[in-house]
Design a protein around this motif. Structure first.
Motif, mmCIF file in Angstrom:
data_model
loop_
_atom_site.group_PDB
_atom_site.id
_atom_site.type_symbol
_atom_site.label_atom_id
_atom_site.label_comp_id
_atom_site.label_asym_id
_atom_site.label_seq_id
_atom_site.Cartn_x
_atom_site.Cartn_y
_atom_site.Cartn_z
ATOM 1 N N ASP A 37 54.545 -15.113 18.867
ATOM 2 C CA ASP A 37 55.619 -14.136 18.680
ATOM 3 C C ASP A 37 56.771 -14.729 17.871
ATOM 4 O O ASP A 37 57.296 -14.087 16.944
ATOM 5 N N ILE A 38 57.150 -15.961 18.203
ATOM 6 C CA ILE A 38 58.262 -16.610 17.488
ATOM 7 C C ILE A 38 57.902 -16.840 16.025
ATOM 8 O O ILE A 38 58.733 -16.637 15.129
ATOM 9 N N THR A 40 55.772 -15.076 14.172
ATOM 10 C CA THR A 40 55.743 -13.803 13.436
ATOM 11 C C THR A 40 57.150 -13.293 13.138
ATOM 12 O O THR A 40 57.360 -12.593 12.140
ATOM 13 N N LYS A 41 58.108 -13.641 13.989
ATOM 14 C CA LYS A 41 59.478 -13.143 13.812
ATOM 15 C C LYS A 41 60.379 -14.112 13.049
ATOM 16 O O LYS A 41 61.540 -13.783 12.777
ATOM 17 N N GLU A 43 62.258 -16.194 10.209
ATOM 18 C CA GLU A 43 62.719 -15.834 8.873
ATOM 19 C C GLU A 43 61.906 -16.616 7.850
ATOM 20 O O GLU A 43 61.872 -17.853 7.859
ATOM 21 N N VAL A 84 53.687 -7.978 22.947
ATOM 22 C CA VAL A 84 53.503 -8.833 21.772
ATOM 23 C C VAL A 84 52.102 -8.663 21.194
ATOM 24 O O VAL A 84 51.923 -8.440 19.990
ATOM 25 N N ARG A 87 50.993 -5.255 19.398
ATOM 26 C CA ARG A 87 51.561 -4.854 18.107
ATOM 27 C C ARG A 87 50.493 -4.774 17.023
ATOM 28 O O ARG A 87 50.658 -4.038 16.047
#
Length: 494
Positions: A37-38, A40-41, A43, A84, A87
């Motif tokens: 999850d981290i 994919t999110k 920057e 998560v 999605r």
């Protein structure tokens, strides 16, 4: 993770301008899902493609197979993990065992980076005489049994009337609560049918939990402690001589609200118990008792004919710093079973360096190291296999963030996959005959377990019969069959 420890962003290699960064995560428990999850999110100026592998047909790892089923707060964590994975931007491959179905060399062909999030599933050792006797168990093995782990036997020896649980953490309380609780009161949970039948036949009357230090040094949480008092027809028994507090204890109680809450709860229970005794109400009020002992260090498990028949402790005292030291006084308790809940321990992984002292993969902030202490390009670790089995589930988020930050800082040095096509790894698994499961297959298994619960007899509660939320499927083959049937149906429609 402090700012000074956060790696600087790396320049994006040309390869990732043309295709996604391919990452394999081994382990679909909280640590693995949080890392995915981290990532994919994060920057970034490039795409990522993440495949999450797990040796079990179902996701969630420790949440499904390492936490007692009567924890309502766990449902919230499951919902977060489900959100998560639901999605659609992270692929789940269940029933795939690293080292057996896929090795590191094969993963290197298809992925630019590999993150190990395999956790810790074995019991830490307790080296005292008699630990090998019949009736001496590891808490992790018992937890796996009552959680319906697919790789453990369907039955468990539950013939003891008096049981000792060694440890003062959340797992120790989970084990003690499950042993002392009436099986009928667990039917509102996802307890497997074989576990219910085993616990229902248990003749247990007394479960003793032993901690080496005092009430202010316990390692469980206020929620775990309060849940003990919710068990029907189970009395909590405390001992005044165990309530010892030194200078360090007093300071901890004043400075830590969690410790203050737990000590207050335990003290109130003791006061209530003494008041009942003063009123002449000291007789047995419940058919089962859960005893909480402090300042006891295990010395030896006694046995006869190869079976547990008792346990010996040395009484402890606090030394002023919150640590315990022996007094020389020995105390014996008659018990027929002993459960050690002194911690978990990680397992070695094929083709990856392993620290046998800590049960972890040697690493620097999540960057995997080889035997000489040099970083292995493209290999990372997160969760308990990275830092050891300490901290609560929520602590793995910060842990995963550190690992992902290092991965992103290492982009230029990653060994690029030679065959990064998304369908290449599925083709490899198919060629090996691996009966892997997908997220869609898990959704089908999830619905199947809920349907089993709906079809089962309602659970008896104080408020009346309540429909069972689910009945967990235990057999690996059955789990895979339900999941793969849904997968095959989806592929045929496509």
């Amino acid at each position: 993770m402090t700012e000074k420890n956060t790696p600087a962003p790396a320049a994006v290699p040309a390869a990732f301008a043309a295709r996604p960064l391919r990452v394999a995560i081994i382990g679909a428990g909280p640590a693995g899902v949080y890392a995915a999850d981290i990532l994919t999110k994060a920057e970034r100026d490039f795409e990522v493609a993440i495949d999450l592998f797990d040796r079990y047909p179902a996701p969630y790892g420790l949440i499904r197979y390492g936490v007692a089923p009567d924890h309502p707060r766990i449902k919230g964590i499951v919902k977060a993990l489900h959100k998560v994975l639901d999605r659609g931007d992270i692929r789940f491959f269940g029933n795939v065992d690293y080292g057996t179905d896929l090795d590191l060399e094969e993963l290197r062909v298809h992925y630019d980076a590999v993150i190990f999030a395999t956790g810790a599933i074995n019991d830490a050792d307790l080296n005292i005489p008699g630990i090998e006797l019949q009736g001496s168990h590891g808490a992790a093995d018992f937890v796996s049994w009552f959680d319906g782990h697919p790789d453990v036997p369907r039955t468990w020896p539950l013939a003891a009337t008096e049981i000792a649980v060694i440890g003062n953490g959340n797992v120790a309380l989970d084990v003690a609560r499950m042993l002392s609780k009436h099986a009928e009161d667990l039917l509102v949970t996802e307890i497997p049918d074989n576990v219910y039948e085993g616990l229902r036949a248990s003749p247990v009357t007394d479960v003793h939990v032993f901690g080496r230090r005092g009430p202010a040094q316990v390692k469980f949480t206020p929620l775990e402690l309060r849940e003990l008092s919710h068990s029907r027809d189970v009395d909590i028994v405390l001992y005044p001589e165990d309530f010892e507090f030194d200078e360090a204890s007093d300071a901890l109680i004043k400075s830590n609200n969690q410790v203050k809450t737990m000590v207050g709860t335990l003290t109130n229970w003791l006061i209530e118990q003494e008041e009942r005794e003063e009123r002449g109400e000291a007789g047995e009020r419940a058919s089962r008792r859960l005893h909480l002992h402090f300042l006891h260090s295990p010395v030896e498990i006694a046995g006869a004919d190869g079976k547990v028949e008792g346990i010996r402790f040395e009484r402890q005292e606090l030394d002023g710093t919150g640590q315990a030291r022996g007094t020389g006084e020995l105390v014996d308790y008659p018990v027929q079973a002993v459960y050690r809940a002194v911690g978990y321990f990680g397992s070695a992984l094929q083709d990856v360096e392993y620290d046998g002292r800590t049960g972890t993969i040697p690493n620097d902030g999540g960057k995997v190291l080889d035997g000489s202490g040099t970083q292995v390009p493209g290999l990372y670790a997160t969760g308990w296999i990275k830092r050891g089995p300490v901290g609560l589930i929520g602590h793995t988020k910060g842990d995963a963030a550190e690992t992902i930050a290092h991965l992103l800082a290492d982009l230029a040095g990653l060994p690029l996959a030679t065959n990064p096509a998304p369908d290449a790894v599925t083709g490899l698994l198919d060629s090996k005959g691996v009966e892997y499961t997908s997220w869609e297959g898990w959704l089908a298994l999830d619905a199947h377990e809920q349907a089993l619960g709906a079809a089962a007899a309602p659970a008896p509660t104080r408020e009346g019969p309540v429909p069972r939320e689910r009945v967990k499927v235990v057999e690996r083959a059955q789990m895979a069959a339900v999941s793969r049937t849904a997968d095959e149906a989806a592929r045929s429609r496509a």
